[in-house]
Each structure stands twice: as C-alpha cells, then as structure tokens.
Design an enzyme around this catalytic site. Structure first.
Site, PDB file in Angstrom:
ATOM      1  N   GLN A 133      17.039  12.336 -16.850  1.00  0.00           N
ATOM      2  CA  GLN A 133      18.627  12.564 -16.667  1.00  0.00           C
ATOM      3  C   GLN A 133      18.753  12.186 -14.889  1.00  0.00           C
ATOM      4  O   GLN A 133      18.364  13.012 -14.427  1.00  0.00           O
ATOM      5  CB  GLN A 133      18.835  13.886 -16.752  1.00  0.00           C
ATOM      6  CG  GLN A 133      20.508  14.101 -16.769  1.00  0.00           C
ATOM      7  CD  GLN A 133      20.875  15.722 -16.499  1.00  0.00           C
ATOM      8  OE1 GLN A 133      20.414  16.133 -15.581  1.00  0.00           O
ATOM      9  NE2 GLN A 133      21.429  16.187 -17.532  1.00  0.00           N
ATOM     10  N   SER A 168      13.940  15.465 -13.308  1.00  0.00           N
ATOM     11  CA  SER A 168      13.181  16.301 -13.781  1.00  0.00           C
ATOM     12  C   SER A 168      12.202  15.827 -14.347  1.00  0.00           C
ATOM     13  O   SER A 168      11.748  14.533 -14.612  1.00  0.00           O
ATOM     14  CB  SER A 168      13.675  17.394 -14.620  1.00  0.00           C
ATOM     15  OG  SER A 168      14.266  18.043 -14.188  1.00  0.00           O
ATOM     16  N   GLU A 252      23.441  20.044 -23.101  1.00  0.00           N
ATOM     17  CA  GLU A 252      22.299  20.548 -22.200  1.00  0.00           C
ATOM     18  C   GLU A 252      22.245  22.108 -21.949  1.00  0.00           C
ATOM     19  O   GLU A 252      21.102  22.861 -22.171  1.00  0.00           O
ATOM     20  CB  GLU A 252      22.438  19.884 -20.744  1.00  0.00           C
ATOM     21  CG  GLU A 252      21.343  20.378 -19.674  1.00  0.00           C
ATOM     22  CD  GLU A 252      21.414  19.664 -18.496  1.00  0.00           C
ATOM     23  OE1 GLU A 252      22.375  19.092 -18.132  1.00  0.00           O
ATOM     24  OE2 GLU A 252      20.387  19.870 -17.930  1.00  0.00           O
TER      25      GLU A 252
HETATM   26  C1  FAD Z   1      15.014  23.439 -12.510  1.00  0.00           C
HETATM   27  C2  FAD Z   1      15.980  22.359 -12.277  1.00  0.00           C
HETATM   28  C3  FAD Z   1      15.985  21.077 -12.853  1.00  0.00           C
HETATM   29  C4  FAD Z   1      17.102  20.253 -12.665  1.00  0.00           C
HETATM   30  N1  FAD Z   1      16.895  18.768 -13.414  1.00  0.00           N
HETATM   31  C5  FAD Z   1      17.815  17.833 -13.089  1.00  0.00           C
HETATM   32  C6  FAD Z   1      17.692  16.698 -13.517  1.00  0.00           C
HETATM   33  O1  FAD Z   1      16.679  16.482 -14.674  1.00  0.00           O
HETATM   34  N2  FAD Z   1      18.509  15.635 -13.393  1.00  0.00           N
HETATM   35  C7  FAD Z   1      19.571  15.884 -12.819  1.00  0.00           C
HETATM   36  O2  FAD Z   1      20.413  15.048 -12.606  1.00  0.00           O
HETATM   37  N3  FAD Z   1      19.897  17.069 -11.917  1.00  0.00           N
HETATM   38  C8  FAD Z   1      18.797  18.129 -12.321  1.00  0.00           C
HETATM   39  N4  FAD Z   1      19.156  19.493 -11.684  1.00  0.00           N
HETATM   40  C9  FAD Z   1      19.873  19.682 -10.699  1.00  0.00           C
HETATM   41  C10 FAD Z   1      21.065  20.693 -10.991  1.00  0.00           C
HETATM   42  O3  FAD Z   1      22.128  20.082 -11.959  1.00  0.00           O
HETATM   43  C11 FAD Z   1      21.923  20.822  -9.598  1.00  0.00           C
HETATM   44  O4  FAD Z   1      20.915  21.467  -8.644  1.00  0.00           O
HETATM   45  C12 FAD Z   1      22.971  21.876  -9.693  1.00  0.00           C
HETATM   46  O5  FAD Z   1      23.997  21.295 -10.427  1.00  0.00           O
HETATM   47  C13 FAD Z   1      23.567  22.417  -8.445  1.00  0.00           C
HETATM   48  O6  FAD Z   1      23.654  21.283  -7.573  1.00  0.00           O
HETATM   49  P1  FAD Z   1      23.130  21.278  -5.999  1.00  0.00           P
HETATM   50  O7  FAD Z   1      21.802  21.586  -5.984  1.00  0.00           O
HETATM   51  O8  FAD Z   1      23.609  20.082  -5.300  1.00  0.00           O
HETATM   52  O9  FAD Z   1      23.968  22.707  -5.379  1.00  0.00           O
HETATM   53  P2  FAD Z   1      25.633  22.670  -4.857  1.00  0.00           P
HETATM   54  O10 FAD Z   1      26.337  21.949  -5.789  1.00  0.00           O
HETATM   55  O11 FAD Z   1      25.509  22.201  -3.458  1.00  0.00           O
HETATM   56  O12 FAD Z   1      25.816  24.267  -4.641  1.00  0.00           O
HETATM   57  C14 FAD Z   1      25.451  25.111  -3.565  1.00  0.00           C
HETATM   58  C15 FAD Z   1      25.726  26.410  -3.998  1.00  0.00           C
HETATM   59  O13 FAD Z   1      27.205  26.459  -3.930  1.00  0.00           O
HETATM   60  C16 FAD Z   1      27.959  26.991  -4.872  1.00  0.00           C
HETATM   61  N5  FAD Z   1      29.114  26.308  -5.646  1.00  0.00           N
HETATM   62  C17 FAD Z   1      29.408  25.031  -5.551  1.00  0.00           C
HETATM   63  N6  FAD Z   1      30.464  24.741  -6.118  1.00  0.00           N
HETATM   64  C18 FAD Z   1      31.100  26.041  -6.137  1.00  0.00           C
HETATM   65  C19 FAD Z   1      32.323  26.282  -6.901  1.00  0.00           C
HETATM   66  N7  FAD Z   1      33.194  25.348  -7.163  1.00  0.00           N
HETATM   67  N8  FAD Z   1      32.675  27.463  -7.011  1.00  0.00           N
HETATM   68  C20 FAD Z   1      31.696  28.644  -6.804  1.00  0.00           C
HETATM   69  N9  FAD Z   1      30.394  28.417  -6.334  1.00  0.00           N
HETATM   70  C21 FAD Z   1      30.079  27.004  -5.989  1.00  0.00           C
HETATM   71  C22 FAD Z   1      26.911  26.876  -6.078  1.00  0.00           C
HETATM   72  O14 FAD Z   1      26.823  27.759  -7.137  1.00  0.00           O
HETATM   73  C23 FAD Z   1      25.610  27.192  -5.289  1.00  0.00           C
HETATM   74  O15 FAD Z   1      25.142  28.585  -5.092  1.00  0.00           O
HETATM   75  C24 FAD Z   1      18.068  20.198 -11.934  1.00  0.00           C
HETATM   76  C25 FAD Z   1      18.089  21.694 -10.911  1.00  0.00           C
HETATM   77  C26 FAD Z   1      17.097  22.413 -11.291  1.00  0.00           C
HETATM   78  C27 FAD Z   1      17.124  23.799 -10.282  1.00  0.00           C
END
Ligand code: FAD
Length: 401
Positions: A133, A168, A252
């Site tokens: 993905q 992933s 998902e």
């Molecule tokens: C085990 C794992 C597997 C994954 N696999 C994939 C994959 O295969 N493909 C893929 O594309 N992605 C993948 N991801 C990515 C995952 O979708 C993102 O990590 C997730 O959406 C959070 O985005 P970010 O890491 O950029 O954090 P950010 O969006 O930067 O968030 C940082 C913090 O701010 C908070 N925050 C942000 N916006 C808001 C809001 N509007 N209201 C309240 N709080 C908020 C969040 O909750 C978090 O605590 C994976 C992540 C993990 C941990």
C-alpha cells in the site's frame, strides 16, 4: 444484530477445522513468526507462504466472501469470521498478501474495470502477485489528502514522481503497489487525487528498508523517479481517488480490527498459560488477586471487541461496505491489545527485561516483541485520534472540531 451461529455456520466451522488439521504442514509448526509486523527473512519461508496462499485458493478458502467469478465462494461475512477464527485458533500461516486481499480486492470488485478485475484478482488470491500500500508520505499521514506524489499526464500514460513511506512488509518483495497520487495540482486537495496501480518492477522505483523498534525490517521508503504507468491502471475515475481511498481505508480498518480481536483472544489464552507457569517469591503468580482481576478485566475487554466485531460484520452484511463503524473495531482492538501486553510485562516482573535470544527469556521473548509492536497498533491504518474523529463526526454526528 444476530450473534448466534446457525446450524449451517457450525457445520461450516467443522469443515474449516478439519481441513486445517489435515493441511497445515509440519514445516510451519517449527516456524515462530509473529502475526503482526515480523517479516520472514528466509527465502524458503517467503516461498512457503506464497505456496500456502495457493493452497488456500485451490481449496476455496482464499477470499470466501468474494463472488465465485473472481475466485471467492459467495460466502457471507459470518462465515468469513468463522474461517478467520479457525485460522487463528489453529495457528495457520498468515497471508503475505493481506493488504491486497482485504483492501484492494474489495475495492477492485466495487470500483475496478472488467479488465482490471480479470487481470489482477486471481493472481492476488493465488499469491502469485504480492501487493503493498503506497498511501502515506513524509508530509501526509493523518492528513492524507496533502500527499504530493505526482502523476503527470503524458497522453496514454502517467509519469509518477515522489516518495512514499511506511510502505509495509511486502514492499521489499511486492510485485505491485496500490497508491494514491496527485493528478490535478490546481484542484482543492481532496479533488485532485487518483488511485493508481503501479508495477513495482518498473524502472525508476527504489525501495529503501527501514528497521523499526522490534528489530524487524517491517517498513520501507519507496521513491518514484519518472515511473511510467499506463492510464488503464487508474481505479475509479481520474481525480476521484479520494472516494476510492476512503472505501479502501474502511476495509483496512475493519480487517485490521477483526484480526486484532481474534489474536487478542488467542493471546489472552496464551497469557493465562504463561501466568500459570510463573512464580514470584516462591508463589504462583496466578494466585495473586490483583493479577487475577487484571486478567478478568482483559477477558471482558476481549469479549467486548469480539461482540463489536460481530456488530461491524452485521452492519456490513446490510450495507455491503464496512462504513465508519470499522473505526470502532480498529480503535478498541488496538487499545485492548496494548493493555494486555502491558499486563504480560507486569506478570513477567523483572524477566520482562530479558529479550529474545537469552537463555533466561520467557517463551523466547514472544511477549517482549508483542509488547513493543503493540505501540504501532494505535497508529497503523490511521491513529486512534483519527479514528475518534471519524466516530465523533460520522457516527455520532458531532460537529467538526
Ligand atoms: C505498523 C504500521 C504499518 C503501516 N503501514 C503502512 C502502509 O503499508 N502503507 C502506508 O501508506 N502507510 C502505512 N502506515 C502509516 C500510517 O497510516 C501512518 O503512520 C498514520 O496514518 C499516521 O500518520 P503519521 O505517521 O504521518 O503521523 P501524523 O499524521 O504526523 O500524526 C502525528 C500525531 O498527531 C495526531 N494528529 C494528527 N492529526 C490529528 C487530528 N486531526 N486530530 C487529532 N490528532 C491528530 C496523530 O494522532 C498523531 O498522534 C503504517 C503505520 C504503521 C504504524
């Protein structure tokens, strides 16, 4: 909501159980691979898991809720739940193609062209083509619509440029990627996105592995540098990818939530077995009243997750797609898992600090891995805060914050 299984459902359970008893190979019984996040390093394990996928397909278990013309068997979602329960109970090998089968597959069935369904669904189910993905980017996680990977229009094809992250496990050996790309830079951010299928063997793609806190190389960064992609590979309409992405994310969240629920139940059983073996100051830990209360609390939480899972599936039976309720399953099951793993560490006491590989470790560090990995569960597929926003706005009808 009907939470009783019919006679046919119980018969189906027996059929699945018998098949699994007869078909899980001895080779697998010697392998200890964590179901979440641990990537097989050995080529023979990867090959075995691909073969297992083909075995499931040949036996008609690969995606039972799909229409039979696409390789399923038109089963209802209750039977799917029974199948999943039995797989976990029998410690069957996990699917290497989870993202493809549980997310992209239903999306293609609902929104793909006839040619896309014919080209991609069967090889996905047979494990011949693995999918990853490509949604998240360094500047686009929770705010996914801010993504900046561009697909420039070149007539009959696109040229894709940009970067994905957190891609992933199969990205290392994935054949294809279902990705979100920007196809109109001038449109409002949700309206200029398309959902695109990209061949990972294309020239211009670089995959860079990332090791995480568990020690597993679970994620990758994926770079696209003038990658040519046919326009036939758009799923849904041009610039309407946000709608398709939302459908994908619902699937998902539901599939991840259901999987956590099932593993939570098995892990609680395993945790009780471990507790019975542990002693502290010469006394069995299982006799400690505080620990007993915490295990009982965990049991209640797991059971709530199971019933919520059935409610989500019931909703899906009626509506034909998971809907925002999938966020409830995903949120609750990940929180329950984190609490349970904290309890596992408390039960082990000082031994909780001894990791895999040490002669002193308990169950070769199984719980240490599960504890550390549980931290990721409230982030994957959208963080807990994002799930709470969805529940507040789309289920409870509260105003946007
Ligand atoms: C085990 C794992 C597997 C994954 N696999 C994939 C994959 O295969 N493909 C893929 O594309 N992605 C993948 N991801 C990515 C995952 O979708 C993102 O990590 C997730 O959406 C959070 O985005 P970010 O890491 O950029 O954090 P950010 O969006 O930067 O968030 C940082 C913090 O701010 C908070 N925050 C942000 N916006 C808001 C809001 N509007 N209201 C309240 N709080 C908020 C969040 O909750 C978090 O605590 C994976 C992540 C993990 C941990």
């Amino acid at each position: 909501m009907d939470i009783n299984f019919s006679k046919e459902d119980e018969e189906f359970r027996r059929e699945v159980s018998t098949w699994l008893n007869e078909n899980i190979p001895d080779f697998w019984k010697g392998i200890r691979l964590q179901p979440f996040g641990e990537v097989p390093e050995e080529d023979d394990v990867v090959e075995f898991l691909k073969e297992w996928q083909a075995t499931l397909f040949d036996a008609g278990w690969a995606a039972i809720t799909w229409p039979s013309e696409y390789g399923g068997r038109d089963a209802n979602v209750v039977q799917r739940m029974i199948l999943d329960e039995e797989m976990v109970k029998h410690r069957a090998p996990p699917s290497l193609n989870m993202g493809g089968i549980s997310q992209l597959g239903p999306v293609l069935i609902a929104a793909g062209t006839k040619a896309q369904k014919e080209r991609f669904l069967m090889p996905m189910l047979r494990g011949e083509e693995l999918w990853c993905q490509g949604f998240s980017e360094p500047g686009a996680g929770s705010d996914l619509a801010s993504l900046r990977t561009v697909a420039g229009d070149k007539g009959d094809h696109f040229l894709v440029n940009g970067q994905k992250v957190w891609t992933s496990m199969p990205a290392r050996y994935a054949d294809w990627c279902y990705a979100l790309v920007r196809t109109d830079k001038d449109a409002p951010k949700h309206k200029g996105i398309s959902y695109l299928l990209i061949d990972m063997k294309s020239p211009g793609i670089t995959v860079r592995p990332l090791k995480n806190i568990t020690g597993s190389v679970e994620f990758n960064e994926v770079f696209f540098d003038d990658v040519k992609v046919s326009k036939e590979n758009i799923v849904g309409e041009l610039n309407q990818g946000w709608k398709v992405a939302n459908m994908n994310l619902e699937h998902e969240r539901l599939s991840l939530g259901l999987a956590f629920n099932l593993y939570n139940k098995r892990w609680l059983d395993d945790l009780i077995v471990m507790t019975r073996k542990m002693k502290r100051k010469g006394r069995p830990v299982v006799e400690n009243p505080r620990i007993r209360q915490k295990i009982a609390q965990s049991y209640i939480e797991v059971e709530i997750g199971r019933l919520n899972g059935i409610r989500s599936l019931s909703g899906m039976l009626k509506k034909g797609r998971p809907g925002p309720e999938s966020s409830m399953s995903r949120l609750w099951s990940s929180v329950v898992n984190q609490r349970m793993m904290e309890l596992a560490m408390e039960i082990q006491g000082p031994y909780s600090q001894v990791d895999r590989g040490s002669t002193q470790s308990i169950e070769d560090g199984f719980w240490q891995y599960a504890y550390v990995r549980s931290k990721a569960h409230t982030i994957a597929a959208g963080t807990s805060e994002v799930q709470k926003n969805i529940i507040a706005e789309r289920i409870l009808g509260l105003p946007r914050g």
